[in-house]
Design an enzyme around this catalytic site. Structure first.
Site, PDB file in Angstrom:
ATOM      1  N   ASP A  95      39.013  35.538  41.050  1.00 64.78           N
ATOM      2  CA  ASP A  95      37.949  35.815  40.075  1.00 64.78           C
ATOM      3  C   ASP A  95      38.202  35.141  38.726  1.00 64.78           C
ATOM      4  O   ASP A  95      37.446  35.376  37.771  1.00 64.78           O
ATOM      5  CB  ASP A  95      37.832  37.330  39.848  1.00 64.78           C
ATOM      6  CG  ASP A  95      36.879  38.006  40.840  1.00 64.78           C
ATOM      7  OD1 ASP A  95      35.960  37.330  41.347  1.00 64.78           O
ATOM      8  OD2 ASP A  95      37.054  39.217  41.084  1.00 64.78           O
ATOM      9  N   ARG A 134      42.774  41.952  39.174  1.00 64.13           N
ATOM     10  CA  ARG A 134      42.517  40.976  38.097  1.00 64.13           C
ATOM     11  C   ARG A 134      43.500  41.099  36.929  1.00 64.13           C
ATOM     12  O   ARG A 134      43.441  40.285  35.988  1.00 64.13           O
ATOM     13  CB  ARG A 134      41.058  41.112  37.588  1.00 64.13           C
ATOM     14  CG  ARG A 134      40.019  40.776  38.649  1.00 64.13           C
ATOM     15  CD  ARG A 134      38.637  40.539  38.028  1.00 64.13           C
ATOM     16  NE  ARG A 134      38.601  39.306  37.248  1.00 64.13           N
ATOM     17  CZ  ARG A 134      37.571  38.896  36.511  1.00 64.13           C
ATOM     18  NH1 ARG A 134      36.483  39.640  36.450  1.00 64.13           N
ATOM     19  NH2 ARG A 134      37.616  37.766  35.833  1.00 64.13           N
ATOM     20  N   ARG A 178      33.862  49.372  33.256  1.00 62.52           N
ATOM     21  CA  ARG A 178      35.109  48.626  33.077  1.00 62.52           C
ATOM     22  C   ARG A 178      35.759  48.932  31.713  1.00 62.52           C
ATOM     23  O   ARG A 178      36.797  49.556  31.637  1.00 62.52           O
ATOM     24  CB  ARG A 178      34.834  47.121  33.190  1.00 62.52           C
ATOM     25  CG  ARG A 178      34.185  46.686  34.506  1.00 62.52           C
ATOM     26  CD  ARG A 178      35.159  46.686  35.650  1.00 62.52           C
ATOM     27  NE  ARG A 178      34.568  46.304  36.922  1.00 62.52           N
ATOM     28  CZ  ARG A 178      34.537  45.070  37.402  1.00 62.52           C
ATOM     29  NH1 ARG A 178      35.025  44.074  36.705  1.00 62.52           N
ATOM     30  NH2 ARG A 178      34.003  44.828  38.587  1.00 62.52           N
ATOM     31  N   HIS A 214      28.956  45.014  33.990  1.00 63.91           N
ATOM     32  CA  HIS A 214      29.382  44.415  32.714  1.00 63.91           C
ATOM     33  C   HIS A 214      28.149  44.264  31.822  1.00 63.91           C
ATOM     34  O   HIS A 214      27.049  43.973  32.338  1.00 63.91           O
ATOM     35  CB  HIS A 214      29.928  42.992  32.932  1.00 63.91           C
ATOM     36  CG  HIS A 214      31.375  42.905  33.319  1.00 63.91           C
ATOM     37  ND1 HIS A 214      31.836  41.949  34.198  1.00 63.91           N
ATOM     38  CD2 HIS A 214      32.470  43.608  32.910  1.00 63.91           C
ATOM     39  CE1 HIS A 214      33.153  42.077  34.334  1.00 63.91           C
ATOM     40  NE2 HIS A 214      33.560  43.077  33.562  1.00 63.91           N
ATOM     41  N   CYS A 252      29.076  34.646  32.991  1.00 65.17           N
ATOM     42  CA  CYS A 252      30.413  35.075  33.426  1.00 65.17           C
ATOM     43  C   CYS A 252      31.394  33.913  33.460  1.00 65.17           C
ATOM     44  O   CYS A 252      32.590  34.112  33.267  1.00 65.17           O
ATOM     45  CB  CYS A 252      30.364  35.673  34.827  1.00 65.17           C
ATOM     46  SG  CYS A 252      29.361  37.129  34.984  1.00 65.17           S
TER      47      CYS A 252
HETATM   48  N1  ARG Z   1      34.148  39.730  40.623  1.00 58.38           N
HETATM   49  C1  ARG Z   1      34.260  39.802  39.212  1.00 58.38           C
HETATM   50  C2  ARG Z   1      34.517  41.228  38.784  1.00 58.38           C
HETATM   51  O1  ARG Z   1      33.991  42.125  39.406  1.00 58.38           O
HETATM   52  C3  ARG Z   1      33.026  39.254  38.568  1.00 58.38           C
HETATM   53  C4  ARG Z   1      33.123  39.180  37.078  1.00 58.38           C
HETATM   54  C5  ARG Z   1      31.865  38.675  36.433  1.00 58.38           C
HETATM   55  N2  ARG Z   1      32.036  38.467  35.054  1.00 58.38           N
HETATM   56  C6  ARG Z   1      31.229  38.881  34.083  1.00 58.38           C
HETATM   57  N3  ARG Z   1      31.478  38.495  32.870  1.00 58.38           N
HETATM   58  N4  ARG Z   1      30.225  39.676  34.322  1.00 58.38           N
HETATM   59  O2  ARG Z   1      35.235  41.492  37.850  1.00 58.38           O
END
Ligand code: ARG
Length: 276
Positions: A72, A97, A143, A172, A266
């Protein structure tokens, strides 16, 4: 100061990460299906077209070296938040991550950013922070922790407005809202709590409101420099309304990266250096 739509865009500096090791190997958002597989070569082609588009629009693009085992990492927006040349580092919510936080901080330090802060609280960088002229909009719910909003506010010296995300598809802030200028936004109201919708209405009564259809193709994960808007090709209604407002719209195909839940924004971290 707001510049009129149609005036020459201000060149920007972006940080991007080539999807050399892109894959969907785990699921940390509803878009990700590890059984579905991805076409990595196609993801790379789509990403290269995005990077080349930024260059053709006059922007500068720096690239961080992708790290094997971090599929990612292509989503550079999550790597930090840069305001006035100060870097508030990322601390990821998921174990998968987590190593990206130090990897991005290391890039910033080597690139000469001396004011780079390792965060105490979980935050996923520009994924959950949108920098406006007077405030920084920040999301929590999936998040980034609200405590990180205060940490960022103190470190960056700009007021932070906390918004609550409620729909897991829009995990996000940058999947639900983007800045058209330092003073105007486009967003999908359905992604926010009733209280946050009231806050957004109060701050931006003339905002562009997107449909669920356009939000569902990550149409809000767009990048606008005040003149040019880079947006998911499938977000046709929003594109039409942006054109009617005088923006130049650049539709991009990023459906391979969307399999991981990401779009144009992203993939793009705005380096707001002190002189920008
Ligand atoms: N697979 C990644 C996650 O879930 C995608 C992140 C996308 N990034 C963003 N800035 N929205 O963290």
């Amino acid at each position: 100061m707001a510049r009129p739509v149609g005036s020459a865009p201000v060149p920007r500096h972006y940080l991007m990460c080539r999807p050399t090791h892109f894959a969907v190997e785990y699921a940390i958002n509803p878009w990700m299906d590890p059984d579905a597989g991805v076409d990595r070569a196609r993801a790379i082609r789509q990403w290269e077209r995005l990077r080349d588009l930024y260059l053709s629009l006059g922007h500068r693009v720096s690239e961080i070296t992708p790290v094997e085992g971090l599929p990612d990492m292509v989503f550079a927006a999550n790597g930090g938040l840069v305001v006035d040349g100060r870097v508030y580092g990322a601390r990821f919510a998921s174990a998968e991550r987590t190593p990206e936080g130090p990897a991005y901080l290391d890039w910033f330090r080597k690139a000469g950013y001396t004011e780079a802060r390792e965060p105490k609280h979980v935050n996923e960088g520009e994924g959950d922070f949108v920098t406006m002229d007077d405030v920084i909009l920040a999301a929590t719910g999936f998040r980034t922790e609200a405590a990180a909003h205060q940490e960022a506010e103190r470190f960056l010296g700009r007021p932070v407005v906390t918004l609550q995300l409620t729909d897991p598809r829009f995990y996000h802030l940058d999947t639900a809202l983007f800045a058209l200028s330092g003073e105007q936004v486009a967003y999908y109201p359905g992604a926010f709590s009733a209280g946050s919708r009231r806050v957004l209405r109060a701050l931006y009564p003339d905002a562009l409101l997107a449909t669920e259809e356009d939000a569902s193709v990550l149409g809000l994960n767009a990048v606008c420099d005040g003149h040019d808007v880079v947006i998911a090709a499938e977000a046709t209604d929003l594109a039409g309304r942006l054109r009617a407002l005088g923006y130049t719209v650049h539709p991009v195909e990023l459906d391979e990266l969307r399999r991981a839940g990401g779009g144009a924004k992203c993939c793009t971290l705005v380096l707001r250096d002190a002189d920008v």
